[in-house]
Design a protein around this motif. Sequence first.
Motif, PDB file in Angstrom:
ATOM      1  N   ALA A  68     137.345 136.146  70.225  1.00 52.77           N
ATOM      2  CA  ALA A  68     137.160 135.597  68.878  1.00 52.77           C
ATOM      3  C   ALA A  68     137.769 134.211  68.697  1.00 52.77           C
ATOM      4  CB  ALA A  68     137.738 136.553  67.832  1.00 52.77           C
ATOM      5  N   GLY A  69     138.557 133.757  69.644  1.00 48.70           N
ATOM      6  CA  GLY A  69     139.186 132.443  69.529  1.00 48.70           C
ATOM      7  C   GLY A  69     140.474 132.498  68.742  1.00 48.70           C
ATOM      8  N   PRO A  70     141.229 131.403  68.776  1.00 42.44           N
ATOM      9  CA  PRO A  70     142.499 131.374  68.042  1.00 42.44           C
ATOM     10  C   PRO A  70     142.286 131.418  66.530  1.00 42.44           C
ATOM     11  CG  PRO A  70     142.073 129.249  69.085  1.00 42.44           C
ATOM     12  CD  PRO A  70     140.973 130.174  69.501  1.00 42.44           C
ATOM     13  N   LYS A  71     143.265 131.953  65.827  1.00 39.29           N
ATOM     14  CA  LYS A  71     143.176 132.054  64.370  1.00 39.29           C
ATOM     15  C   LYS A  71     143.298 130.694  63.705  1.00 39.29           C
ATOM     16  CE  LYS A  71     145.376 136.535  64.697  1.00 39.29           C
ATOM     17  NZ  LYS A  71     145.936 136.445  66.045  1.00 39.29           N
ATOM     18  N   GLY A  72     144.030 129.812  64.321  1.00 37.58           N
ATOM     19  CA  GLY A  72     144.209 128.470  63.775  1.00 37.58           C
ATOM     20  C   GLY A  72     143.201 127.488  64.348  1.00 37.58           C
TER      21      GLY A  72
END
Length: 194
Positions: free
Chosen positions: A98-102
Amino acid sequence: MQAMSIASSEPKDLLRELKGLSEFTKSQFSSLVSTFPLSDEQVQQLGENKYSVCNFIDYWGKMNPQPKGRHLVKVLEKDLGRKDIGEVLRKHFPSGTAGPKGDDEARLLNMPFKVRQKLIAVLSVRDSNAADPHDWRAVADRIGLDGTTIMLFGQTELPMERVFKAWDVRDDATIGNLYTILVELGMPVYADYL
Protein backbone atom coordinates in the motif's frame (compact mmCIF):
# COMPACT_ATOMS: atom_id res chain seq x y z
CA MET A 1 -20.00 -9.02 -6.63
CA GLN A 2 -17.00 -11.33 -6.80
CA ALA A 3 -14.23 -11.50 -4.25
CA MET A 4 -11.31 -9.22 -4.68
CA SER A 5 -8.04 -11.00 -5.39
CA ILE A 6 -5.69 -8.33 -4.04
CA ALA A 7 -6.76 -8.46 -0.41
CA SER A 8 -4.64 -10.36 2.10
CA SER A 9 -7.61 -10.74 4.42
CA GLU A 10 -11.05 -12.08 3.63
CA PRO A 11 -12.23 -10.12 0.54
CA LYS A 12 -15.81 -10.01 1.80
CA ASP A 13 -14.59 -8.19 4.93
CA LEU A 14 -12.87 -5.58 2.77
CA LEU A 15 -15.91 -5.11 0.57
CA ARG A 16 -18.17 -4.84 3.62
CA GLU A 17 -15.99 -2.05 5.05
CA LEU A 18 -15.86 -0.26 1.71
CA LYS A 19 -19.67 -0.32 1.43
CA GLY A 20 -19.84 1.79 4.59
CA LEU A 21 -17.86 4.66 2.99
CA SER A 22 -19.35 7.59 1.12
CA GLU A 23 -19.41 7.36 -2.66
CA PHE A 24 -16.96 9.08 -4.94
CA THR A 25 -18.04 12.48 -6.13
CA LYS A 26 -18.35 12.94 -9.88
CA SER A 27 -15.09 14.90 -9.82
CA GLN A 28 -13.27 12.20 -7.82
CA PHE A 29 -14.53 9.52 -10.19
CA SER A 30 -13.41 11.53 -13.24
CA SER A 31 -9.97 11.91 -11.67
CA LEU A 32 -9.77 8.16 -11.02
CA VAL A 33 -10.76 7.36 -14.60
CA SER A 34 -8.08 9.73 -15.92
CA THR A 35 -5.45 8.23 -13.59
CA PHE A 36 -6.49 4.62 -14.10
CA PRO A 37 -7.89 4.79 -17.63
CA LEU A 38 -11.14 2.95 -18.11
CA SER A 39 -12.80 2.58 -21.47
CA ASP A 40 -16.43 3.59 -21.89
CA GLU A 41 -17.23 -0.13 -21.88
CA GLN A 42 -15.44 -0.61 -18.56
CA VAL A 43 -17.27 2.36 -17.03
CA GLN A 44 -20.54 0.77 -18.24
CA GLN A 45 -19.52 -2.49 -16.55
CA LEU A 46 -19.41 -0.58 -13.27
CA GLY A 47 -23.10 0.04 -13.87
CA GLU A 48 -25.40 2.53 -12.25
CA ASN A 49 -23.32 2.49 -9.08
CA LYS A 50 -20.14 3.64 -10.80
CA TYR A 51 -19.49 6.16 -8.03
CA SER A 52 -19.58 3.40 -5.42
CA VAL A 53 -16.21 3.03 -3.71
CA CYS A 54 -16.91 -0.67 -3.22
CA ASN A 55 -17.69 -1.25 -6.92
CA PHE A 56 -14.65 0.66 -8.14
CA ILE A 57 -12.19 -1.07 -5.77
CA ASP A 58 -13.71 -4.47 -6.54
CA TYR A 59 -13.43 -3.80 -10.29
CA TRP A 60 -9.89 -2.43 -9.90
CA GLY A 61 -8.93 -5.58 -7.95
CA LYS A 62 -10.17 -7.81 -10.75
CA MET A 63 -8.14 -5.83 -13.29
CA ASN A 64 -5.02 -5.90 -11.06
CA PRO A 65 -4.81 -9.38 -9.56
CA GLN A 66 -1.26 -8.82 -8.31
CA PRO A 67 -0.92 -6.46 -5.35
CA LYS A 68 -0.32 -3.09 -7.02
CA GLY A 69 -2.02 -0.99 -4.42
CA ARG A 70 0.71 1.56 -3.76
CA HIS A 71 -0.25 3.84 -6.63
CA LEU A 72 -3.98 3.41 -6.02
CA VAL A 73 -3.68 4.23 -2.30
CA LYS A 74 -1.47 7.24 -3.06
CA VAL A 75 -3.98 8.63 -5.57
CA LEU A 76 -6.91 8.03 -3.22
CA GLU A 77 -5.25 9.56 -0.15
CA LYS A 78 -3.16 12.36 -1.58
CA ASP A 79 -4.83 13.36 -4.84
CA LEU A 80 -8.47 12.78 -3.90
CA GLY A 81 -8.21 13.36 -0.15
CA ARG A 82 -9.88 10.01 0.60
CA LYS A 83 -7.79 8.89 3.56
CA ASP A 84 -10.81 6.90 4.73
CA ILE A 85 -10.48 4.56 1.76
CA GLY A 86 -6.70 4.35 2.16
CA GLU A 87 -7.05 3.31 5.81
CA VAL A 88 -9.43 0.50 4.90
CA LEU A 89 -7.22 -0.71 2.05
CA ARG A 90 -4.09 -0.65 4.24
CA LYS A 91 -5.80 -3.00 6.70
CA HIS A 92 -6.60 -5.52 3.98
CA PHE A 93 -3.78 -5.29 1.45
CA PRO A 94 -0.77 -7.59 1.94
CA SER A 95 2.16 -6.03 3.82
CA GLY A 96 4.37 -3.87 1.66
CA THR A 97 1.83 -3.17 -1.08
CA ALA A 98 0.00 0.00 0.00
CA GLY A 99 2.98 2.35 0.24
CA PRO A 100 4.01 4.63 3.08
CA LYS A 101 1.33 6.50 5.01
CA GLY A 102 3.13 9.78 4.58
CA ASP A 103 4.63 11.54 1.60
CA ASP A 104 6.90 9.30 -0.52
CA GLU A 105 9.23 12.23 -1.11
CA ALA A 106 9.53 13.22 2.56
CA ARG A 107 13.08 13.15 3.86
CA LEU A 108 14.09 10.44 6.34
CA LEU A 109 14.94 13.26 8.73
CA ASN A 110 11.21 14.08 8.79
CA MET A 111 10.19 10.53 9.69
CA PRO A 112 8.11 10.53 12.89
CA PHE A 113 10.41 9.94 15.88
CA LYS A 114 8.48 6.88 17.13
CA VAL A 115 8.59 5.25 13.69
CA ARG A 116 12.32 5.92 13.33
CA GLN A 117 13.03 4.51 16.80
CA LYS A 118 10.92 1.41 16.11
CA LEU A 119 12.78 0.76 12.83
CA ILE A 120 16.14 1.31 14.52
CA ALA A 121 15.18 -1.19 17.23
CA VAL A 122 13.89 -3.97 14.95
CA LEU A 123 16.57 -3.59 12.29
CA SER A 124 19.48 -3.31 14.72
CA VAL A 125 18.88 -6.84 15.98
CA ARG A 126 21.36 -9.12 14.24
CA ASP A 127 19.71 -12.13 12.64
CA SER A 128 22.72 -14.46 12.72
CA ASN A 129 20.71 -17.57 11.87
CA ALA A 130 19.49 -16.28 8.51
CA ALA A 131 21.39 -17.03 5.31
CA ASP A 132 19.97 -13.77 3.91
CA PRO A 133 19.90 -11.40 6.90
CA HIS A 134 16.82 -9.28 7.38
CA ASP A 135 18.49 -6.61 9.40
CA TRP A 136 20.40 -3.34 9.17
CA ARG A 137 23.27 -4.89 7.15
CA ALA A 138 21.02 -5.59 4.18
CA VAL A 139 19.74 -1.99 4.24
CA ALA A 140 23.29 -0.61 4.60
CA ASP A 141 24.46 -2.69 1.67
CA ARG A 142 21.46 -1.69 -0.47
CA ILE A 143 22.08 2.03 0.03
CA GLY A 144 25.69 1.52 -0.99
CA LEU A 145 27.68 1.70 2.23
CA ASP A 146 31.07 0.04 1.84
CA GLY A 147 32.06 -3.14 3.69
CA THR A 148 34.41 -1.37 6.09
CA THR A 149 31.71 1.09 7.14
CA ILE A 150 29.24 -1.76 7.61
CA MET A 151 31.74 -3.64 9.78
CA LEU A 152 32.40 -0.48 11.81
CA PHE A 153 28.67 0.15 12.32
CA GLY A 154 28.33 -3.49 13.41
CA GLN A 155 30.43 -2.69 16.47
CA THR A 156 27.91 -0.15 17.74
CA GLU A 157 24.88 -0.77 19.92
CA LEU A 158 22.28 0.47 17.41
CA PRO A 159 23.83 0.08 13.95
CA MET A 160 20.64 1.02 12.09
CA GLU A 161 20.77 4.43 13.75
CA ARG A 162 24.22 4.88 12.19
CA VAL A 163 22.88 3.75 8.82
CA PHE A 164 20.12 6.37 9.00
CA LYS A 165 22.62 9.09 9.97
CA ALA A 166 24.91 8.16 7.08
CA TRP A 167 21.99 8.08 4.65
CA ASP A 168 20.18 11.19 5.94
CA VAL A 169 22.60 13.55 4.16
CA ARG A 170 22.02 12.03 0.73
CA ASP A 171 19.42 13.16 -1.81
CA ASP A 172 17.90 9.68 -2.07
CA ALA A 173 17.14 9.49 1.68
CA THR A 174 13.35 9.53 1.38
CA ILE A 175 10.53 7.66 3.08
CA GLY A 176 9.48 6.22 -0.29
CA ASN A 177 12.95 4.88 -1.03
CA LEU A 178 13.24 3.29 2.41
CA TYR A 179 9.80 1.71 1.95
CA THR A 180 10.82 0.28 -1.42
CA ILE A 181 14.14 -1.03 -0.08
CA LEU A 182 12.49 -2.75 2.87
CA VAL A 183 9.93 -4.42 0.58
CA GLU A 184 12.59 -5.52 -1.90
CA LEU A 185 14.70 -6.96 0.94
CA GLY A 186 11.79 -9.09 2.11
CA MET A 187 10.81 -6.91 5.06
CA PRO A 188 7.34 -5.66 4.04
CA VAL A 189 6.05 -5.70 7.62
CA TYR A 190 8.76 -3.20 8.57
CA ALA A 191 7.97 -1.13 5.47
CA ASP A 192 4.41 -0.79 6.71
CA TYR A 193 5.70 1.04 9.81
CA LEU A 194 6.24 3.96 7.47
